[in-house]
Design an enzyme around this catalytic site. Structure first.
Site, PDB file in Angstrom:
ATOM      1  N   ASP A 161      -5.302   4.408  -9.273  1.00 51.75           N
ATOM      2  CA  ASP A 161      -5.053   4.199 -10.496  1.00 51.75           C
ATOM      3  C   ASP A 161      -5.980   5.378 -11.112  1.00 51.75           C
ATOM      4  O   ASP A 161      -5.318   6.189 -12.209  1.00 51.75           O
ATOM      5  CB  ASP A 161      -5.490   2.947 -11.188  1.00 51.75           C
ATOM      6  CG  ASP A 161      -4.294   1.824 -11.006  1.00 51.75           C
ATOM      7  OD1 ASP A 161      -3.213   2.150 -10.398  1.00 51.75           O
ATOM      8  OD2 ASP A 161      -4.883   0.581 -11.069  1.00 51.75           O
ATOM      9  N   ASP A 185       3.830  -2.843  -7.032  1.00 44.49           N
ATOM     10  CA  ASP A 185       2.955  -3.374  -5.729  1.00 44.49           C
ATOM     11  C   ASP A 185       2.151  -4.683  -6.034  1.00 44.49           C
ATOM     12  O   ASP A 185       1.888  -5.384  -4.968  1.00 44.49           O
ATOM     13  CB  ASP A 185       1.769  -2.508  -5.293  1.00 44.49           C
ATOM     14  CG  ASP A 185       1.122  -1.767  -6.526  1.00 44.49           C
ATOM     15  OD1 ASP A 185       0.721  -2.616  -7.527  1.00 44.49           O
ATOM     16  OD2 ASP A 185       0.185  -0.856  -6.486  1.00 44.49           O
ATOM     17  N   GLY A 186       2.028  -4.776  -7.153  1.00 42.51           N
ATOM     18  CA  GLY A 186       1.493  -6.212  -7.551  1.00 42.51           C
ATOM     19  C   GLY A 186       2.217  -7.379  -7.386  1.00 42.51           C
ATOM     20  O   GLY A 186       1.816  -8.321  -6.845  1.00 42.51           O
ATOM     21  N   ASP A 227       3.003   0.466 -10.368  1.00 39.94           N
ATOM     22  CA  ASP A 227       1.533  -0.067 -10.260  1.00 39.94           C
ATOM     23  C   ASP A 227       1.773  -1.510 -10.532  1.00 39.94           C
ATOM     24  O   ASP A 227       1.127  -2.389  -9.867  1.00 39.94           O
ATOM     25  CB  ASP A 227       0.626   0.304 -11.165  1.00 39.94           C
ATOM     26  CG  ASP A 227      -0.759  -0.323 -11.466  1.00 39.94           C
ATOM     27  OD1 ASP A 227      -1.271  -0.328 -10.346  1.00 39.94           O
ATOM     28  OD2 ASP A 227      -0.812  -1.002 -12.556  1.00 39.94           O
ATOM     29  N   ASP A 259      -5.700   0.452  -4.564  1.00 37.65           N
ATOM     30  CA  ASP A 259      -4.934   0.285  -5.873  1.00 37.65           C
ATOM     31  C   ASP A 259      -5.686   1.011  -6.939  1.00 37.65           C
ATOM     32  O   ASP A 259      -5.392   1.783  -7.963  1.00 37.65           O
ATOM     33  CB  ASP A 259      -4.394  -0.916  -6.348  1.00 37.65           C
ATOM     34  CG  ASP A 259      -3.651  -1.034  -7.389  1.00 37.65           C
ATOM     35  OD1 ASP A 259      -2.630  -0.431  -7.568  1.00 37.65           O
ATOM     36  OD2 ASP A 259      -4.050  -2.054  -8.444  1.00 37.65           O
ATOM     37  N   ASN A 315       0.844  -1.058   0.123  1.00 38.04           N
ATOM     38  CA  ASN A 315       0.294  -0.003  -0.036  1.00 38.04           C
ATOM     39  C   ASN A 315       0.749   1.322  -0.148  1.00 38.04           C
ATOM     40  O   ASN A 315       0.537   2.251  -0.620  1.00 38.04           O
ATOM     41  CB  ASN A 315      -0.954   0.083   1.266  1.00 38.04           C
ATOM     42  CG  ASN A 315      -2.043  -1.041   1.196  1.00 38.04           C
ATOM     43  OD1 ASN A 315      -2.338  -1.669   0.100  1.00 38.04           O
ATOM     44  ND2 ASN A 315      -2.567  -1.600   2.230  1.00 38.04           N
ATOM     45  N   VAL A 316       2.079   1.220   0.806  1.00 35.69           N
ATOM     46  CA  VAL A 316       3.010   2.259   0.622  1.00 35.69           C
ATOM     47  C   VAL A 316       3.599   2.552  -0.689  1.00 35.69           C
ATOM     48  O   VAL A 316       3.606   3.703  -1.252  1.00 35.69           O
ATOM     49  CB  VAL A 316       4.050   1.993   1.585  1.00 35.69           C
ATOM     50  CG1 VAL A 316       5.101   3.247   1.486  1.00 35.69           C
ATOM     51  CG2 VAL A 316       3.542   2.089   3.294  1.00 35.69           C
ATOM     52  N   VAL A 317       3.793   1.604  -1.390  1.00 34.15           N
ATOM     53  CA  VAL A 317       4.562   1.675  -2.789  1.00 34.15           C
ATOM     54  C   VAL A 317       3.364   2.146  -3.685  1.00 34.15           C
ATOM     55  O   VAL A 317       3.560   3.125  -4.489  1.00 34.15           O
ATOM     56  CB  VAL A 317       4.936   0.086  -3.351  1.00 34.15           C
ATOM     57  CG1 VAL A 317       5.401   0.264  -4.591  1.00 34.15           C
ATOM     58  CG2 VAL A 317       6.087  -0.167  -2.201  1.00 34.15           C
ATOM     59  N   ARG A 352       1.646 -10.589  -4.586  1.00 34.37           N
ATOM     60  CA  ARG A 352       2.024 -12.134  -4.907  1.00 34.37           C
ATOM     61  C   ARG A 352       3.031 -12.606  -3.941  1.00 34.37           C
ATOM     62  O   ARG A 352       2.674 -13.701  -3.638  1.00 34.37           O
ATOM     63  CB  ARG A 352       2.352 -12.043  -6.249  1.00 34.37           C
ATOM     64  CG  ARG A 352       1.369 -11.816  -7.334  1.00 34.37           C
ATOM     65  CD  ARG A 352       1.721 -12.170  -8.734  1.00 34.37           C
ATOM     66  NE  ARG A 352       3.068 -11.506  -9.354  1.00 34.37           N
ATOM     67  CZ  ARG A 352       2.717 -10.176  -9.917  1.00 34.37           C
ATOM     68  NH1 ARG A 352       1.514  -9.649 -10.039  1.00 34.37           N
ATOM     69  NH2 ARG A 352       3.914  -9.651 -10.303  1.00 34.37           N
TER      70      ARG A 352
END
Length: 201
Positions: free
Chosen positions: A91, A69-70, A66, A87, A29-31, A74
């Site tokens: 976006d 953070d994905g 984006d 996220d 979430n920070v990223v 994972r």
């Protein structure tokens, strides 16, 4: 399609970085928030004065957060419900800032109403594309079809602005009107997909 292809290819680079950040207790979430904040800051400071090449390069770097953070989600096994909402919201903020900053450049800095119209159509259509998908999913309906998902829209836009910043003629106008047409068409695809998938057929 490009969303899937790009993420699959880039994940080879982002997954190790995401795993490293997770091991060092950095939150996805920070990223997400940092990437969005920096994308917005770059867009609103570089695009309106006309620094299109610099703006394209800097915004592109931070939009890649984006993907990062994905990769972190994972690595953790799950991004969490709030992470997905955050996220998606970020976006929309980043996209709005990028399109809005370019719209300011077109209308205020250069006085080009034709480019401004194309950007305005694309900006509105992008928000509608995302809203239709979210609203349909809230009703238990799938509405994911579309020729211009977020990745496609950003690639077309940023390639156009980057090449224009390098002095390539006509490419930005082609990119903007092509993007506007694809975005409007995608709105129709999403609505038609939701109509076909509605309860009761």
């Amino acid at each position: 399609m490009l969303n899937v292809f790009a993420r699959s290819s880039v994940s080879r680079l982002t997954d190790p970085i995401g795993g490293w950040l997770v091991r060092h207790r950095v939150s996805p979430n920070v990223v997400t928030v940092v990437g969005t904040g920096c994308s917005v800051l770059a867009a609103v400071t570089l695009f309106p004065p006309g620094f299109l090449l610099a703006g394209t390069l800097v915004v592109t770097v931070f939009l890649l957060f984006d993907l990062l953070d994905g990769a972190m989600a994972r690595a953790r096994g799950s991004g969490g419900d709030f992470g997905a909402v955050l996220d998606a919201g970020c976006d929309r903020i980043a996209d709005g800032a990028v399109f809005g900053a370019l719209l300011w450049w077109a209308l205020v800095t250069t006085g080009d109403e034709v480019r401004g119209l194309a950007l305005l159509i694309s900006l509105v259509a992008a928000q509608v594309i995302s809203y239709v998908k979210a609203r349909a999913e809230a009703q238990g309906i799938s509405a994911t079809a579309g020729v211009a998902e977020r990745a496609e829209r950003l690639v077309v836009l940023l390639v156009g602005t980057g090449l224009h910043g390098m002095g390539v003629p006509y490419v930005l106008d082609v990119a903007l009107w092509g993007l506007a047409a694809m975005s409007v068409f995608t709105v129709g695809q999403r609505l038609f997909g939701a109509y076909r998938g509605r309860r009761g057929g």
